[in-house]
Design a protein around this motif. Structure first.
Motif, mmCIF file in Angstrom:
data_model
loop_
_atom_site.group_PDB
_atom_site.id
_atom_site.type_symbol
_atom_site.label_atom_id
_atom_site.label_comp_id
_atom_site.label_asym_id
_atom_site.label_seq_id
_atom_site.Cartn_x
_atom_site.Cartn_y
_atom_site.Cartn_z
ATOM 1 N N LEU A 179 40.373 -20.930 -7.134
ATOM 2 C CA LEU A 179 38.939 -20.521 -7.590
ATOM 3 C C LEU A 179 38.053 -20.090 -6.439
ATOM 4 C CD1 LEU A 179 36.780 -20.423 -9.962
ATOM 5 C CD2 LEU A 179 36.807 -22.842 -9.576
ATOM 6 N N GLU A 180 38.064 -20.826 -5.493
ATOM 7 C CA GLU A 180 37.185 -20.757 -4.445
ATOM 8 C C GLU A 180 37.483 -19.434 -3.622
ATOM 9 O OE1 GLU A 180 34.450 -22.539 -3.691
ATOM 10 O OE2 GLU A 180 34.962 -23.875 -5.303
ATOM 11 N N ILE A 181 38.576 -19.172 -3.586
ATOM 12 C CA ILE A 181 39.344 -17.917 -2.772
ATOM 13 C C ILE A 181 38.709 -16.643 -3.604
ATOM 14 C CG2 ILE A 181 41.022 -16.548 -2.343
ATOM 15 C CD1 ILE A 181 42.583 -19.010 -1.323
ATOM 16 N N LYS B 139 45.759 -29.628 1.450
ATOM 17 C CA LYS B 139 45.346 -30.950 1.727
ATOM 18 C C LYS B 139 44.110 -31.039 2.316
ATOM 19 C CE LYS B 139 50.047 -33.091 1.283
ATOM 20 N NZ LYS B 139 51.250 -33.326 2.307
ATOM 21 N N ALA B 140 43.977 -30.331 3.540
ATOM 22 C CA ALA B 140 42.887 -30.332 4.393
ATOM 23 C C ALA B 140 41.519 -29.900 3.662
ATOM 24 C CB ALA B 140 43.069 -29.288 5.257
ATOM 25 N N SER B 141 41.735 -28.991 2.803
ATOM 26 C CA SER B 141 40.569 -28.523 2.027
ATOM 27 C C SER B 141 39.979 -29.657 0.977
ATOM 28 C CB SER B 141 40.931 -27.343 1.116
ATOM 29 O OG SER B 141 41.701 -27.736 0.031
ATOM 30 N N SER C 32 42.525 -29.145 -5.055
ATOM 31 C CA SER C 32 43.728 -28.833 -5.904
ATOM 32 C C SER C 32 44.081 -27.545 -5.576
ATOM 33 C CB SER C 32 43.750 -29.224 -7.299
ATOM 34 O OG SER C 32 42.698 -28.354 -7.961
ATOM 35 N N GLU C 33 45.427 -27.070 -6.015
ATOM 36 C CA GLU C 33 45.652 -25.791 -5.787
ATOM 37 C C GLU C 33 44.747 -24.725 -6.598
ATOM 38 O OE1 GLU C 33 50.025 -25.340 -6.301
ATOM 39 O OE2 GLU C 33 50.408 -26.756 -5.175
#
Length: 81
Positions: free
Chosen positions: A22-24, A11-13, A16-17
Motif C-alpha cells: 500500500l505504501e509503495i 521486518k525493518a519497515s 505487514s506485506e
C-alpha cells in the motif's frame, strides 16, 4: 515482472506485506507514476475506496477527464442514472 522484497526489509519497515505494498503504491501515485485506476487495481480495492484512503492522508487525487468518464461508465453499469 515480479519484485521480491526481502523479509529483512519488510521486518525493518515494521509493516505487514500488504501495508508495505500500500505504501509503495501510494508513493507511486503521489509521484504521478501510476494512475488512480492502476493504483486501486494493484491494491485490489475499488477506486472510490482508494480515493477515500488518499483523502484520509490528505493526498490530492489526480483526476483527469478519462478517469471521470470511466467513473461515469461504472456508475451507469451499476444502474445509477
Amino acid at each position: 515482472m515480479s519484485l521480491v522484497i526481502s523479509d529483512d526489509i519488510v521486518k525493518a519497515s515494521g509493516l505487514s506485506e500488504r501495508e508495505l505494498l500500500l505504501e509503495i503504491v501510494i508513493m507511486l501515485f503521489k509521484q504521478d507514476k501510476i494512475s488512480l485506476g492502476k493504483a486501486s487495481e494493484l491494491i485490489g480495492i475499488h477506486r472510490m475506496q482508494f480515493q477515500k484512503l488518499l483523502a484520509e492522508r490528505n493526498i490530492c487525487v489526480h483526476y483527469d477527464v478519462a478517469e471521470f468518464q470511466e467513473d461515469l461508465k461504472t456508475l451507469q453499469e451499476m444502474g445509477w442514472q
